[in-house]
Design a protein around this motif. Structure first.
Motif, mmCIF file in Angstrom:
data_model
loop_
_atom_site.group_PDB
_atom_site.id
_atom_site.type_symbol
_atom_site.label_atom_id
_atom_site.label_comp_id
_atom_site.label_asym_id
_atom_site.label_seq_id
_atom_site.Cartn_x
_atom_site.Cartn_y
_atom_site.Cartn_z
ATOM 1 N N LYS A 339 18.703 -10.217 -21.847
ATOM 2 C CA LYS A 339 17.616 -9.291 -22.153
ATOM 3 C C LYS A 339 17.400 -9.180 -23.659
ATOM 4 N N GLU A 340 18.484 -9.246 -24.414
ATOM 5 C CA GLU A 340 18.368 -9.191 -25.875
ATOM 6 C C GLU A 340 17.607 -10.407 -26.394
ATOM 7 N N PHE A 341 17.904 -11.563 -25.814
ATOM 8 C CA PHE A 341 17.237 -12.800 -26.231
ATOM 9 C C PHE A 341 15.752 -12.738 -25.890
ATOM 10 N N ILE A 342 15.433 -12.251 -24.700
ATOM 11 C CA ILE A 342 14.037 -12.112 -24.291
ATOM 12 C C ILE A 342 13.297 -11.176 -25.244
ATOM 13 N N THR A 343 13.927 -10.065 -25.577
ATOM 14 C CA THR A 343 13.315 -9.100 -26.495
ATOM 15 C C THR A 343 13.022 -9.738 -27.844
ATOM 16 N N ASP A 344 13.980 -10.478 -28.372
ATOM 17 C CA ASP A 344 13.812 -11.117 -29.685
ATOM 18 C C ASP A 344 12.653 -12.113 -29.673
ATOM 19 N N ARG A 345 12.553 -12.895 -28.609
ATOM 20 C CA ARG A 345 11.489 -13.897 -28.548
ATOM 21 C C ARG A 345 10.110 -13.255 -28.400
ATOM 22 N N ILE A 346 10.029 -12.186 -27.649
ATOM 23 C CA ILE A 346 8.761 -11.470 -27.526
ATOM 24 C C ILE A 346 8.320 -10.959 -28.896
ATOM 25 N N LYS A 347 9.226 -10.305 -29.587
ATOM 26 C CA LYS A 347 8.886 -9.729 -30.889
ATOM 27 C C LYS A 347 8.525 -10.814 -31.903
ATOM 28 N N ASP A 348 9.225 -11.938 -31.840
ATOM 29 C CA ASP A 348 8.927 -13.042 -32.753
ATOM 30 C C ASP A 348 7.523 -13.591 -32.498
ATOM 31 N N THR A 349 7.175 -13.745 -31.238
ATOM 32 C CA THR A 349 5.848 -14.274 -30.882
ATOM 33 C C THR A 349 4.746 -13.327 -31.327
ATOM 34 N N VAL A 350 4.932 -12.037 -31.063
ATOM 35 C CA VAL A 350 3.917 -11.051 -31.424
ATOM 36 C C VAL A 350 3.774 -10.949 -32.947
ATOM 37 N N ARG A 351 4.897 -11.013 -33.654
ATOM 38 C CA ARG A 351 4.847 -10.959 -35.120
ATOM 39 C C ARG A 351 4.070 -12.149 -35.680
ATOM 40 N N LYS A 352 4.333 -13.331 -35.142
ATOM 41 C CA LYS A 352 3.656 -14.532 -35.640
ATOM 42 C C LYS A 352 2.178 -14.561 -35.269
ATOM 43 N N ALA A 353 1.833 -13.941 -34.140
ATOM 44 C CA ALA A 353 0.425 -13.909 -33.728
ATOM 45 C C ALA A 353 -0.401 -12.978 -34.611
ATOM 46 N N GLY A 354 0.252 -11.997 -35.226
ATOM 47 C CA GLY A 354 -0.454 -11.059 -36.077
ATOM 48 C C GLY A 354 -1.128 -9.958 -35.286
ATOM 49 N N LYS A 355 -1.711 -9.042 -35.987
ATOM 50 C CA LYS A 355 -2.308 -7.870 -35.356
ATOM 51 C C LYS A 355 -3.660 -8.201 -34.741
ATOM 52 N N GLY A 356 -3.789 -7.905 -33.468
ATOM 53 C CA GLY A 356 -5.073 -8.047 -32.789
ATOM 54 C C GLY A 356 -5.387 -9.469 -32.352
ATOM 55 N N LYS A 357 -6.373 -9.592 -31.456
ATOM 56 C CA LYS A 357 -6.846 -10.878 -30.938
ATOM 57 C C LYS A 357 -5.703 -11.726 -30.396
ATOM 58 N N HIS A 358 -4.741 -11.048 -29.745
ATOM 59 C CA HIS A 358 -3.608 -11.752 -29.135
ATOM 60 C C HIS A 358 -3.331 -11.167 -27.758
ATOM 61 N N ILE A 359 -3.217 -12.048 -26.764
ATOM 62 C CA ILE A 359 -2.795 -11.676 -25.416
ATOM 63 C C ILE A 359 -1.423 -12.293 -25.200
ATOM 64 N N LEU A 360 -0.425 -11.462 -25.021
ATOM 65 C CA LEU A 360 0.931 -11.963 -24.834
ATOM 66 C C LEU A 360 1.073 -12.578 -23.443
ATOM 67 N N ASN A 361 1.658 -13.767 -23.400
ATOM 68 C CA ASN A 361 1.824 -14.493 -22.151
ATOM 69 C C ASN A 361 2.931 -15.515 -22.369
ATOM 70 N N LEU A 362 3.260 -16.228 -21.336
ATOM 71 C CA LEU A 362 4.142 -17.372 -21.474
ATOM 72 C C LEU A 362 3.321 -18.579 -21.920
ATOM 73 N N GLY A 363 4.021 -19.629 -22.310
ATOM 74 C CA GLY A 363 3.323 -20.855 -22.683
ATOM 75 C C GLY A 363 3.033 -21.738 -21.486
ATOM 76 N N HIS A 364 3.465 -21.305 -20.310
ATOM 77 C CA HIS A 364 3.213 -21.994 -19.041
ATOM 78 C C HIS A 364 3.519 -20.988 -17.943
ATOM 79 N N GLY A 365 3.449 -21.406 -16.693
ATOM 80 C CA GLY A 365 3.716 -20.473 -15.604
ATOM 81 C C GLY A 365 5.186 -20.132 -15.470
ATOM 82 N N ILE A 366 5.458 -18.986 -14.840
ATOM 83 C CA ILE A 366 6.841 -18.584 -14.557
ATOM 84 C C ILE A 366 7.508 -19.656 -13.701
#
Length: 387
Positions: A339-366
């Motif tokens: 869960k810690e690893f998942i949290t870190d990757r989510i935050k890293d992705t959102v930080r790199k995407a920047g504020k706004g105009k971003h829909i968080l998702n996976l890079g492929h299907g579950i």
């Protein structure tokens, strides 16, 4: 007076800790004799996902996951035991609605996508097919000649797939604007790949043979798919879809110069056609393995480009430019981590995407076998973020 407690969730929900899912609100309501009815008011608030896709200010990135309804969920597995045919599950209104709502009832994503398949329109285009467990899609009469293309009919959604429209209308009522209802279609080149190859392919030799030896034949087929998929998107929007994702899964098998000939013009034709009748409908484009084509994807005119996990989000955002929103792009494999690893990757992705105009998702299907509790954690963390 009768009082009833309703969580309106599937059996799996009892195993999850809903105190960690902020938007799940079990309902307690009472009746003074007679039938019990739960009052439901229409939510007039615009779903977060639509605001993000349109570049409006949002407090956090909206989140949904490709294949969020599917084989990793115990409730879906149980349903499959009763209904083993994928065609039945994806073409029966009640089953489509039930499956589409399974992740909504448990995780409350910001997008609820229709349970269907990109090949669903084929039967209505006079292209018989089936989806066989363990083998995937099978096209009974592959299309490889001009005469074959002549037999392909233009798609009329309300006649061929009325269950799609009915399901979308029901989903809009059930979700009640608390999330965006998403439709989807296959892109022309990807659909052509399936029907020319006869199913899935590793090397795409048959469609490339057609493209490079008889391009006029392929262009005629692509034109029919583009016209039909534009109509299909319009139909889905009219029936309740608030955004539509276009899957061009196999376009990335093309070199950039061939993408510009055999995929890009037809994607642009779809977008231009839809925008004339539905100018405010957000269109999302997803093409896995698109790292070599990123700069070309916004040329289609879509509102959102969905990136796979092989592209660094910050780099992808820069290469896409400021005029298009981005979706993605956490590696689905991350959901097998702690869960810690998942949290870190989510935050890293959102930080790199920047504020706004971003829909968080996976890079492929579950991926099949993904722990449901990790999916729950993904949504919990994502919905707790604030810019």
């Amino acid at each position: 007076m009768a009082c009833i407690y309703s969580s309106s969730v599937s059996s799996i929900s009892a195993k999850l800790n809903f105190t960690s899912l902020p938007n799940h609100k079990p309902k307690f309501f009472c009746s003074l004799g007679g039938a019990v009815a739960e009052p439901k008011t229409v939510n007039a608030t615009e779903p977060l996902l639509l605001n993000a896709a349109r570049g409006k200010e949002v407090e956090r990135p909206p989140v949904w996951l490709m294949r969020q309804a599917g084989r990793y969920m115990k409730s879906y597995q149980t349903l499959c035991e009763k209904h083993p045919s994928f065609r039945e599950r994806s073409e029966n209104v009640d089953l489509v609605v039930e499956i589409s709502l399974q992740p909504w009832e448990v995780f409350r994503p910001d997008g609820v996508i229709l349970f269907s398949d990109i090949l669903t329109p084929l039967t209505g285009m006079n292209i018989p097919f089936d989806i066989v467990k363990g083998k995937g899609p099978i096209i009974f009469d592959p299309i490889r000649t001009a005469a074959d293309v002549e037999k392909v009919q233009e798609f009329t959604p309300d006649e061929s797939v009325p269950y799609v429209g009915e399901a979308l209308t029901i989903l809009r009522k059930e979700v009640n604007n608390e999330a965006a209802v998403l439709g989807f279609v296959g892109a022309p080149f990807t659909l052509a790949s399936y029907v020319v190859e006869g199913g899935s392919s590793k090397h795409f030799s048959k469609i490339k043979r057609l493209a490079f030896s008889e391009p006029k034949v392929l262009h005629a087929l692509l034109q029919k798919f583009a016209t039909s998929m534009a109509k299909y998107i319009q139909y889905q929007a009219d029936k309740g879809a608030q955004a539509v994702q276009i899957f061009d899964s196999w376009a990335t098998e093309l070199s950039p110069v061939d993408f510009e000939e055999f995929s890009l013009p037809y994607l642009k034709l779809i977008v231009d056609t839809v925008k004339r009748t539905h100018p405010d409908l957000p269109l999302i484009l997803y093409a896995s393995g698109s790292g070599g084509l990123i700069e070309r994807l916004p040329m289609t005119g879509v509102d959102v480009v969905s990136l796979d996990w092989t592209v660094d989000m910050a780099e992808g955002r820069r290469r896409l430019g400021p005029n298009v929103a981005v979706q993605g792009n956490v590696d689905p494999g991350v959901l097998f981590g702690s869960k810690e690893f998942i949290t870190d990757r989510i935050k890293d992705t959102v930080r790199k995407a920047g504020k706004g105009k971003h829909i968080l998702n996976l890079g492929h299907g579950i991926v099949v076998g993904t722990p449901e509790e990790n999916v729950a954690h993904f949504f919990e963390v994502a919905k707790g973020l604030r810019y």
